[in-house]
Motif scaffolding. Structure first.
Motif, short mmCIF file in Angstrom:
data_model
loop_
_atom_site.label_atom_id
_atom_site.label_comp_id
_atom_site.label_asym_id
_atom_site.label_seq_id
_atom_site.Cartn_x
_atom_site.Cartn_y
_atom_site.Cartn_z
N ALA A 1 0.75 -1.08 0.45
CA ALA A 1 -0.22 -0.04 -0.24
C ALA A 1 0.92 1.18 -0.01
CB ALA A 1 -1.02 0.24 1.10
N ARG A 2 2.28 1.10 0.67
CA ARG A 2 2.96 2.60 1.25
C ARG A 2 2.99 2.10 -1.01
NH1 ARG A 2 4.59 0.44 6.06
NH2 ARG A 2 5.63 -0.87 5.44
N ALA B 1 0.68 3.98 -2.58
CA ALA B 1 0.70 5.58 -2.57
C ALA B 1 2.31 6.43 -3.36
CB ALA B 1 0.81 5.68 -1.52
N ARG B 2 3.15 5.96 -2.75
CA ARG B 2 3.80 6.52 -3.61
C ARG B 2 4.72 6.26 -5.38
NH1 ARG B 2 8.63 2.95 -1.31
NH2 ARG B 2 7.88 3.66 0.99
N LEU C 1 1.57 6.23 -7.11
CA LEU C 1 0.30 7.36 -7.15
C LEU C 1 1.20 9.03 -7.25
CD1 LEU C 1 -2.52 7.73 -7.90
CD2 LEU C 1 -3.36 7.69 -6.36
N ALA C 2 1.36 9.56 -6.22
CA ALA C 2 2.18 10.15 -6.10
C ALA C 2 3.29 10.84 -6.61
CB ALA C 2 2.80 10.47 -4.74
#
Length: 132
Positions: free
Chosen positions: A26-27, A30-31, A33-34
């Protein structure tokens, strides 16, 4: 995506990856996606900078010719007139289809007119990508 689809994906992710690897994945997601958002914003900013100040109000959706014409060339009155004409033409088409079906002796909701045209009767339209 609906809530049930999201829940289904979460359950599938727990089964495939296990609860111990899921937070790490998940981390990473998220990275990524950012990063993709940052790249998109940089590209948008560079495009605005290259176009100059006279194009500050342009939106990326304006690059679609349909949106560009609707926004810059047609007034709201003209757009509403075009929509009214479209609706009237569609209503006339439905009336014509119903009249043809009635003449063919088909009950309401039937499609005898469209069914009478066979594949042999319809012309073959070939597409030549080099001609366009």
């Amino acid at each position: 995506m609906s809530m049930s689809e999201i829940i289904g994906l979460v359950i599938l992710a727990i089964i495939v990856f296990g609860p111990e690897k899921l937070p790490e994945l998940a981390r990473k997601a998220a990275r990524i996606l950012a990063y993709l958002r940052r790249v998109g914003n940089d590209a948008r900013g560079q495009l605005r900078k290259e176009l100059g100040p006279e194009y500050d109000d342009i939106r990326l959706s304006d690059l679609n010719p349909k949106n560009l014409v609707a926004r810059h060339l047609l007034s709201t009155e003209e757009v509403s007139d075009l929509r009214q004409i479209r609706d009237e033409a569609m209503a006339e088409g439905r009336i014509m289809k119903d009249a043809l079906d009635e003449a063919a002796g088909v009950p309401d909701g039937g499609t005898a007119f469209s069914a009478t045209v066979s594949a042999q009767d319809s012309p073959i339209v070939r597409f030549d990508p080099e001609a366009t």
